[in-house]
Scaffold this motif. Structure first.
Motif, PDB file in Angstrom:
ATOM      1  N   ILE A   5       0.806  -1.107  -0.142  1.00 24.42           N
ATOM      2  CA  ILE A   5       0.000   0.128  -0.062  1.00 24.42           C
ATOM      3  C   ILE A   5       0.826   1.141   0.132  1.00 24.42           C
ATOM      4  CG2 ILE A   5      -1.656   1.399   1.557  1.00 24.42           C
ATOM      5  CD1 ILE A   5      -2.776  -1.500   2.380  1.00 24.42           C
ATOM      6  N   ALA A   6       1.932   1.163   0.922  1.00 20.38           N
ATOM      7  CA  ALA A   6       2.816   2.264   0.640  1.00 20.38           C
ATOM      8  C   ALA A   6       3.460   2.940  -0.580  1.00 20.38           C
ATOM      9  CB  ALA A   6       3.665   2.305   2.022  1.00 20.38           C
ATOM     10  N   LYS A   7       3.851   1.595  -1.216  1.00 21.01           N
ATOM     11  CA  LYS A   7       4.448   1.737  -2.503  1.00 21.01           C
ATOM     12  C   LYS A   7       3.681   2.304  -3.484  1.00 21.01           C
ATOM     13  CE  LYS A   7       7.902  -1.856  -2.658  1.00 21.01           C
ATOM     14  NZ  LYS A   7       8.237  -3.363  -3.226  1.00 21.01           N
ATOM     15  N   GLY A   8       2.107   2.042  -3.475  1.00 19.11           N
ATOM     16  CA  GLY A   8       1.001   2.588  -4.110  1.00 19.11           C
ATOM     17  C   GLY A   8       0.903   3.804  -3.853  1.00 19.11           C
ATOM     18  N   LEU A   9       0.892   4.282  -2.502  1.00 19.11           N
ATOM     19  CA  LEU A   9       0.704   5.712  -2.048  1.00 19.11           C
ATOM     20  C   LEU A   9       2.105   6.640  -2.505  1.00 19.11           C
ATOM     21  CD1 LEU A   9      -0.787   5.239   1.344  1.00 19.11           C
ATOM     22  CD2 LEU A   9      -1.868   6.211  -0.440  1.00 19.11           C
ATOM     23  N   SER A  10       3.184   5.783  -2.486  1.00 16.86           N
ATOM     24  CA  SER A  10       4.436   6.625  -3.179  1.00 16.86           C
ATOM     25  C   SER A  10       4.386   7.168  -4.389  1.00 16.86           C
ATOM     26  CB  SER A  10       5.543   5.824  -2.849  1.00 16.86           C
ATOM     27  OG  SER A  10       5.910   5.590  -1.478  1.00 16.86           O
ATOM     28  N   LYS A  11       3.471   6.260  -5.487  1.00 16.56           N
ATOM     29  CA  LYS A  11       3.354   6.598  -6.897  1.00 16.56           C
ATOM     30  C   LYS A  11       2.239   8.018  -6.864  1.00 16.56           C
ATOM     31  CE  LYS A  11       4.043   1.950  -8.670  1.00 16.56           C
ATOM     32  NZ  LYS A  11       3.750   1.107  -9.348  1.00 16.56           N
ATOM     33  N   LEU A  12       1.296   7.670  -5.796  1.00 13.59           N
ATOM     34  CA  LEU A  12       0.423   8.808  -5.911  1.00 13.59           C
ATOM     35  C   LEU A  12       0.742   9.859  -5.251  1.00 13.59           C
ATOM     36  CD1 LEU A  12      -2.776   9.851  -5.978  1.00 13.59           C
ATOM     37  CD2 LEU A  12      -3.020   8.793  -3.610  1.00 13.59           C
ATOM     38  N   LEU A  13       1.918  10.025  -4.542  1.00  9.82           N
ATOM     39  CA  LEU A  13       2.513  11.065  -4.033  1.00  9.82           C
ATOM     40  C   LEU A  13       3.279  11.735  -4.962  1.00  9.82           C
ATOM     41  CD1 LEU A  13       3.328  12.947  -1.494  1.00  9.82           C
ATOM     42  CD2 LEU A  13       4.854  11.283  -0.980  1.00  9.82           C
ATOM     43  N   LEU A  69      -0.411  16.911  -0.256  1.00  8.13           N
ATOM     44  CA  LEU A  69       0.798  16.209  -0.065  1.00  8.13           C
ATOM     45  C   LEU A  69       1.228  15.522   1.314  1.00  8.13           C
ATOM     46  CD1 LEU A  69       3.042  18.384  -2.553  1.00  8.13           C
ATOM     47  CD2 LEU A  69       2.191  16.384  -3.015  1.00  8.13           C
ATOM     48  N   ASP A  70       0.942  16.602   2.138  1.00  9.48           N
ATOM     49  CA  ASP A  70       1.139  16.134   3.487  1.00  9.48           C
ATOM     50  C   ASP A  70       0.717  14.784   4.029  1.00  9.48           C
ATOM     51  OD1 ASP A  70       3.011  16.986   5.706  1.00  9.48           O
ATOM     52  OD2 ASP A  70       1.088  17.477   6.942  1.00  9.48           O
ATOM     53  N   THR A  71      -1.107  14.957   3.519  1.00 15.69           N
ATOM     54  CA  THR A  71      -1.892  13.993   3.901  1.00 15.69           C
ATOM     55  C   THR A  71      -1.354  12.618   3.467  1.00 15.69           C
ATOM     56  OG1 THR A  71      -3.706  15.446   3.961  1.00 15.69           O
ATOM     57  CG2 THR A  71      -4.209  13.092   3.999  1.00 15.69           C
ATOM     58  N   ILE A  72      -0.966  12.529   2.218  1.00 19.55           N
ATOM     59  CA  ILE A  72      -0.432  11.347   1.741  1.00 19.55           C
ATOM     60  C   ILE A  72       0.722  10.819   2.283  1.00 19.55           C
ATOM     61  CG2 ILE A  72       0.210  10.146  -0.751  1.00 19.55           C
ATOM     62  CD1 ILE A  72      -1.472  12.411  -2.104  1.00 19.55           C
ATOM     63  N   ALA A  73       1.697  11.712   2.384  1.00 22.05           N
ATOM     64  CA  ALA A  73       3.015  11.338   3.044  1.00 22.05           C
ATOM     65  C   ALA A  73       2.835  10.835   4.468  1.00 22.05           C
ATOM     66  CB  ALA A  73       4.171  12.645   3.009  1.00 22.05           C
ATOM     67  N   GLU A  74       1.853  11.482   5.130  1.00 12.43           N
ATOM     68  CA  GLU A  74       1.750  10.995   6.433  1.00 12.43           C
ATOM     69  C   GLU A  74       1.036   9.634   6.616  1.00 12.43           C
ATOM     70  OE1 GLU A  74       0.086  14.227   8.730  1.00 12.43           O
ATOM     71  OE2 GLU A  74       1.751  15.318   8.699  1.00 12.43           O
ATOM     72  N   GLN A  89      -9.408   0.928   5.888  1.00 15.64           N
ATOM     73  CA  GLN A  89     -10.270   2.349   5.671  1.00 15.64           C
ATOM     74  C   GLN A  89      -9.581   3.246   5.759  1.00 15.64           C
ATOM     75  OE1 GLN A  89     -10.607  -0.366   7.898  1.00 15.64           O
ATOM     76  NE2 GLN A  89     -12.435  -1.403   7.402  1.00 15.64           N
ATOM     77  N   PRO A  90      -8.496   3.842   6.379  1.00 18.27           N
ATOM     78  CA  PRO A  90      -8.106   5.154   6.271  1.00 18.27           C
ATOM     79  C   PRO A  90      -7.589   5.394   4.889  1.00 18.27           C
ATOM     80  CG  PRO A  90      -7.503   4.278   8.389  1.00 18.27           C
ATOM     81  CD  PRO A  90      -8.057   3.272   7.504  1.00 18.27           C
ATOM     82  N   THR A  91      -6.622   4.615   4.599  1.00 22.24           N
ATOM     83  CA  THR A  91      -6.222   4.696   3.174  1.00 22.24           C
ATOM     84  C   THR A  91      -7.584   4.755   1.991  1.00 22.24           C
ATOM     85  OG1 THR A  91      -4.191   3.808   3.681  1.00 22.24           O
ATOM     86  CG2 THR A  91      -4.645   4.035   1.256  1.00 22.24           C
ATOM     87  N   THR A  92      -8.302   4.027   2.245  1.00 25.06           N
ATOM     88  CA  THR A  92      -9.677   4.025   1.247  1.00 25.06           C
ATOM     89  C   THR A  92     -10.111   5.399   1.145  1.00 25.06           C
ATOM     90  OG1 THR A  92     -10.186   1.691   1.600  1.00 25.06           O
ATOM     91  CG2 THR A  92     -11.775   3.190   0.802  1.00 25.06           C
ATOM     92  N   ASP A  93     -10.448   6.148   2.484  1.00 26.54           N
ATOM     93  CA  ASP A  93     -10.807   7.232   2.684  1.00 26.54           C
ATOM     94  C   ASP A  93     -10.120   8.434   1.948  1.00 26.54           C
ATOM     95  OD1 ASP A  93     -12.696   9.256   3.656  1.00 26.54           O
ATOM     96  OD2 ASP A  93     -11.459   9.888   5.302  1.00 26.54           O
TER      97      ASP A  93
END
Length: 164
Positions: free
Chosen positions: A23-31, A71-76, A138-142
């Protein structure tokens, strides 16, 4: 009675380490897409010219401000999952799906480039949803749902400027 020592290096939030890392890898792409979109939008804010200057200058400012805050929300969220968030141009360049802008596009070309970048960022977010749902995160889904809403709405508003 001895107190039990807590291992602060272990993360036990109900999501497996394997899933947290994926999930963090996917969020890193989103970031990376979000940062690239932010930078593109801010660049266009500075450099837009022509009859639509005031409208686009103001619109781009609203958009890059919203993107900066995201950006901050995704990184956090990445950090909450126990992974280091990427934070360099070099990392973002490797992770982003948004191509670099060459030269100085005209105003409506800027709008079209931003539509494509908003849509690319939405696709990156959407691609992560199945994994996040499977992991019951759920937090990442949100977070992703909120980002999708903003990117899709912004793409629609920008696209409307390109209609005859």
């Amino acid at each position: 009675m001895k107190s039990k020592k807590i291992d602060i290096s272990k993360i036990d939030i109900g999501i497996s380490e394997k899933d947290r890392i994926a999930i963090a890898k996917g969020l890193s792409k989103l970031l990376a897409d979000s940062f690239t979109l932010y930078l593109m939008t801010h660049n266009f804010h500075w450099n837009v010219t022509g009859p639509m200057f005031n409208t686009l200058h103001t619109m781009f400012m609203d958009q890059y401000t919203e993107q900066w805050n995201a950006l901050d929300t995704i990184a956090e969220r990445i950090r909450s999952l126990g992974v280091v968030a990427p934070g360099s141009y070099e990392e973002y360049e490797k992770l982003t799906t948004i191509p670099a802008v060459k030269g100085k596009p005209k105003a409506l070309e800027m709008v079209a480039l931003l539509v494509a970048a908003q849509e690319a960022t939405a696709r990156t977010a959407r691609d992560l949803l199945p994994l996040v749902a499977e992991a019951n995160d759920q937090p990442t889904t949100d977070l992703i749902t909120q980002r999708l809403d903003i990117h899709e709405k912004t793409a629609w508003m920008l696209r409307s400027l390109l209609e005859e």
